[in-house]
Design an enzyme around this catalytic site. Structure first.
Site, PDB file in Angstrom:
ATOM      1  N   ASN A  98       3.818  -4.017  12.481  1.00 11.24           N
ATOM      2  CA  ASN A  98       3.477  -3.088  13.562  1.00 11.24           C
ATOM      3  C   ASN A  98       4.568  -2.064  13.848  1.00 11.24           C
ATOM      4  OD1 ASN A  98       4.679  -5.672  14.599  1.00 11.24           O
ATOM      5  ND2 ASN A  98       4.788  -4.509  16.507  1.00 11.24           N
ATOM      6  N   HIS A  99       5.784  -2.266  13.327  1.00  7.15           N
ATOM      7  CA  HIS A  99       6.858  -1.277  13.516  1.00  7.15           C
ATOM      8  C   HIS A  99       7.006  -0.355  12.303  1.00  7.15           C
ATOM      9  CE1 HIS A  99       8.278  -2.745  17.343  1.00  7.15           C
ATOM     10  NE2 HIS A  99       8.371  -3.981  16.873  1.00  7.15           N
TER      11      HIS A  99
ATOM     12  N   ASN B 175      11.564  -4.861  10.777  1.00  5.97           N
ATOM     13  CA  ASN B 175      12.550  -4.824  11.872  1.00  5.97           C
ATOM     14  C   ASN B 175      13.954  -4.532  11.366  1.00  5.97           C
ATOM     15  OD1 ASN B 175      10.767  -7.629  13.023  1.00  5.97           O
ATOM     16  ND2 ASN B 175      10.725  -5.669  14.076  1.00  5.97           N
TER      17      ASN B 175
ATOM     18  N   HIS C 121       0.711 -10.216   9.288  1.00  6.73           N
ATOM     19  CA  HIS C 121       1.627  -9.898  10.379  1.00  6.73           C
ATOM     20  C   HIS C 121       0.826  -9.920  11.679  1.00  6.73           C
ATOM     21  CE1 HIS C 121       5.626  -8.358  11.438  1.00  6.73           C
ATOM     22  NE2 HIS C 121       5.014  -7.634  12.357  1.00  6.73           N
TER      23      HIS C 121
END
Length: 264
Positions: free
Chosen positions: A67-68, A40, A150
């Site tokens: 996930n990013h 992030n 995660h």
């Protein structure tokens, strides 16, 4: 061996907090290696090559993702050339990057493994079976193994902790940005924490401006989330690992606010 892990770093507020606090954390805890979750770091979504360099220049030894990972598209151009960054290993086999890295030297080596959960997140390969594969590979180099899982669901994270008990030094969760209070050392010697927490604004919602988040909850309509610029808080975990065996000996949670740091 001591490892300092810092939870999800959110935007420029989180990056600024890390740079401010890292020297004092290093002085207090004297870690051999420092690992951060950076998924992030770029305005709340993904990471850039420049930000990764910023972390490494500050003394970080390894970066995990989530996930990013692919939100900044330039990552496809450089992730294969950066051995200190790991993305979830249960992504498609065709995805660039790696799910495990060995950092450190000599008897201070650490394998860092990144996995992503499947509950309430986009579908990926099985993280449990991938964990088997990566841990077997890691043990060819070292018994000191850190797994960043995660994931969204606490049940999936707890299950992973038990699944890897006795095989990993520490299984810790990221993604939900709220530090949990269930740090423990499991019977097989694996340290466990459901979520390490985050580094970013404590005045927003999980690091984002709260007005947009409230608008979405109240109306059900889409809203653009922007990183909040309020005062920061920082969460992390110090893991003490027994030389040779790779067993966790001690876990020390870190929870700090900007006000705390200014009074130090």
């Amino acid at each position: 061996m001591k490892v300092l892990f810092i939870g999800d770093i959110v935007g420029n507020v989180g990056r600024g907090a890390l740079k401010q606090v890292l020297p004092s954390l290093r002085s207090k805890h004297n870690p051999d290696l420092i690992v951060v979750n950076g998924e992030n770091a770029a305005a709340g979504r993904g990471i850039t090559k420049a930000i990764a360099k910023e972390f490494f220049d500050a003394g970080v030894n390894g970066i995990t993702m989530g996930n990013h990972t692919w939100d900044n598209k330039d990552i496809f151009e450089w992730i294969d050339d950066e051995p200190r960054i790991v993305r979830p290993g249960n992504f498609s086999p065709e995805a660039p990057g790696q799910g495990m890295a060995i950092i450190g030297t000599g008897n201070k080596k650490l394998a860092i493994i990144n996995l992503q959960g499947r509950a309430f997140l986009p579908p990926n390969d099985c993280p449990f079976r991938k964990a088997d594969e990566l841990i077997e590979e890691a043990k060819e180099h070292t018994n000191n193994i850190l797994v960043d899982f995660h994931a969204e669901a606490t049940s999936e994270k707890i299950a992973m902790g038990w699944y890897l008990d006795g095989r990993a030094s520490i299984v810790l969760g990221t993604h939900t940005h709220v530090q949990t209070n269930d740090d423990t050392i499991l019977p097989g010697g694996t340290g466990y924490l459901t979520d390490v927490g985050m580094v970013g604004s404590k005045e927003g919602v999980l690091g984002m401006e709260r007005d947009a988040v409230l608008h979405r909850f109240l109306t059900g309509l889409p809203a653009r989330f922007v990183v909040d610029e309020g005062k920061w808080h920082l969460h992390g975990l110090v893991i003490t690992i027994e030389d040779g065996s790779g067993r966790a000996l001690k876990l020390d949670k870190i929870r700090m606010t900007e006000e705390d740091w200014l009074l130090m």
